[in-house]
Motif scaffolding. Sequence first.
Motif, PDB file in Angstrom:
ATOM      1  N   ASP A 194     -11.391  -4.568  -2.622  1.00  0.00           N
ATOM      2  CA  ASP A 194     -11.265  -4.112  -1.234  1.00  0.00           C
ATOM      3  C   ASP A 194     -11.600  -2.607  -0.963  1.00  0.00           C
ATOM      4  OD1 ASP A 194     -10.927  -3.704   1.344  1.00  0.00           O
ATOM      5  OD2 ASP A 194      -9.412  -5.177   1.604  1.00  0.00           O
TER       6      ASP A 194
ATOM      7  N   GLN B 211       0.783  -1.340   0.070  1.00  0.00           N
ATOM      8  CA  GLN B 211       0.118   0.059  -0.022  1.00  0.00           C
ATOM      9  C   GLN B 211       0.829   1.191   0.028  1.00  0.00           C
ATOM     10  OE1 GLN B 211      -3.525  -0.232  -0.739  1.00  0.00           O
ATOM     11  NE2 GLN B 211      -4.311   0.330   1.452  1.00  0.00           N
TER      12      GLN B 211
ATOM     13  N   GLU C 278      -9.715  -1.047   2.327  1.00  0.00           N
ATOM     14  CA  GLU C 278      -8.336  -0.856   1.989  1.00  0.00           C
ATOM     15  C   GLU C 278      -7.994   0.216   1.005  1.00  0.00           C
ATOM     16  OE1 GLU C 278      -5.829  -3.651  -0.069  1.00  0.00           O
ATOM     17  OE2 GLU C 278      -5.041  -3.949   1.765  1.00  0.00           O
ATOM     18  N   THR C 279      -8.704   0.360   0.118  1.00  0.00           N
ATOM     19  CA  THR C 279      -8.678   1.510  -0.846  1.00  0.00           C
ATOM     20  C   THR C 279      -8.860   3.010  -0.266  1.00  0.00           C
ATOM     21  OG1 THR C 279      -9.276   0.122  -2.633  1.00  0.00           O
ATOM     22  CG2 THR C 279      -9.276   2.369  -3.274  1.00  0.00           C
TER      23      THR C 279
ATOM     24  N   LEU D 165      -8.481   3.451   2.794  1.00  0.00           N
ATOM     25  CA  LEU D 165      -7.171   3.794   3.738  1.00  0.00           C
ATOM     26  C   LEU D 165      -5.934   4.318   2.872  1.00  0.00           C
ATOM     27  CD1 LEU D 165      -7.156   0.531   6.003  1.00  0.00           C
ATOM     28  CD2 LEU D 165      -7.369   3.094   6.836  1.00  0.00           C
ATOM     29  N   LEU D 166      -5.957   3.727   1.609  1.00  0.00           N
ATOM     30  CA  LEU D 166      -4.850   4.039   0.638  1.00  0.00           C
ATOM     31  C   LEU D 166      -5.147   5.560   0.274  1.00  0.00           C
ATOM     32  CD1 LEU D 166      -2.795   3.515  -1.405  1.00  0.00           C
ATOM     33  CD2 LEU D 166      -4.316   3.059  -3.018  1.00  0.00           C
TER      34      LEU D 166
ATOM     35  N   ARG E 217      -8.653  -1.559  -7.464  1.00  0.00           N
ATOM     36  CA  ARG E 217      -8.469  -1.993  -6.086  1.00  0.00           C
ATOM     37  C   ARG E 217      -9.619  -1.833  -5.199  1.00  0.00           C
ATOM     38  NH1 ARG E 217      -2.645  -2.109  -5.121  1.00  0.00           N
ATOM     39  NH2 ARG E 217      -3.303  -2.010  -3.024  1.00  0.00           N
TER      40      ARG E 217
END
Length: 541
Positions: free
Chosen positions: A357, A318, A360-361, A363-364, A353
């Motif tokens: 998820d 990430q 998670e994306t 968060l990215l 992405r």
Amino acid sequence: MEADVVYNTAGSLNLVPPVLRKYWADFLPAGRFDDWYGAAGWFQSLSHDDVSLAGKWLGFEHLDLRQYPSLDPATPPEDILLAAQRVIETEEKERLRDLAYQFDLLIGYPQNDEDFEFWRRYLRDKVTLYRDHPAHLAVFSISRAEQIDSALRFLAAPATGSPAQQAQRLADRLVEEPFLVNFLPAVDNQVLVELFSSGTALPEGKTLQATASFVERLKIFGAKVDSVLRAGRSDPTAGAAELESFIADTGLDQKEDIKLFFDLFKDRDQKAAKDVTFALSNETIQGLMIPVPFQLRTILDPEELLSKLGIESDAANQSSVRDGIALLVEEPSGNFQVDEPFLAAMFQVVAERAEDDPLETALLLMDSPFPLEGMILAQPAAASSIFKSDREFGLALVRNSDSLIAPPWRIMYRLVKTDPSLAAGMLAEFQRRGEAVLVAESLAYLAYDKDRQERSSLLPISLEDDGRFLDALFKEEGAEWLAARLSESVELYRQRVSANEVGADFLERYRETLEFAAAFLDDRETGKGLTEIIRRAFGMP
């Protein structure tokens, strides 16, 4: 900044943003245009030659009007192009006069690269002006004017023959006219290389040393470009290894040298340059994004560059993806149309992405320079899934968006068009958390939707989605809640209208948009209820 305001508005107070007009009211007239739509429509109606002329005087050529293909043109009260032609002609002749009368002061001592590059741009501009006004310098009696006239006449003549032949003509002319040596920076690179390689004895001049230094760099880098390309044509990896060595020896901090190399590199053999560049290590490409972001984008395709930056849909790290996104966004090419396909490719990767998820994306993207607005427009479904993945992250993405380019209410506005129900839920949550200004601004962002949609169907505007957004707020939060929020928004902008910070028509456009949006709802009773709330918020019976 001040000059930009005058240039970009054609000196028209009417085109200055309302919030700034109080600072300019004593300096600018109302102007030839009533509003930007008429001004832009007039500009669109011009012929190619007239656009070129107008672009020298007005900043309209920088407007991105692709989503406004057919605006109604305004009719200026006077022939603005004749006025522009007179002003530009006077100004251009004055620049030639300044060159003649201030030549010895202007030339200075261009011994370093920075001064040389300035002098090169300056002289090339004067060659262009001379082509348009070839007789102007002849009217001045000072000796410098005669010398400059002769030098510019030679340089302004059409170039014929090979670089070697042009260099020979230049060498012969320098024997007759040593003063011409001061104008060598204006000569094309390959002709300069041929001239300095011929062994011709050149007269002394203040620019000679800097020109010779520049030519030496051209020769060195030109030879290195040829060497890298020779190796790379048969084996891109070998060419990349040689290029890696050159970059390491030169140093990425030597931006002008790196830029000169890649300018020569990409123009010499596009295919081989692409193969060699793609064979460079990811780390090297990432380092090159700072000195040569434009060149990399013209050598590599979007997918190729993104992969070298670590921006891939299946990348496990990430942190590396976030770093790559930051490089791509923070090191633009300098031309938004060059950048667009690379941003589109990045949005596609992020969408892929998000499909795997979304949390998670999300968060990215947190605390990154990622352009949320562009993502919402390019990949609406993926953007919606990211915002839905976690309430706190979704609110934080909005709250922490770029306060200048895409403030929170602009992000909310884009979400209304993507997922009206999601936008309504987020707006209500912001209100519960005491962020009343964000809520009021987000509602007011709808104000010109009806007006703008009538001017262009290409804009990403949907009055139907505006209606669904209001409907969701009405049903989920209730009539009194919505009435209170609209009243707060209207009051905020009533104050801004009074302070001349927004257009005088703002509230009228705002009400029209909301009423038309409500009218699009299939549920007549809900539409009627919304209309009553809207009219009450605007103080209407």
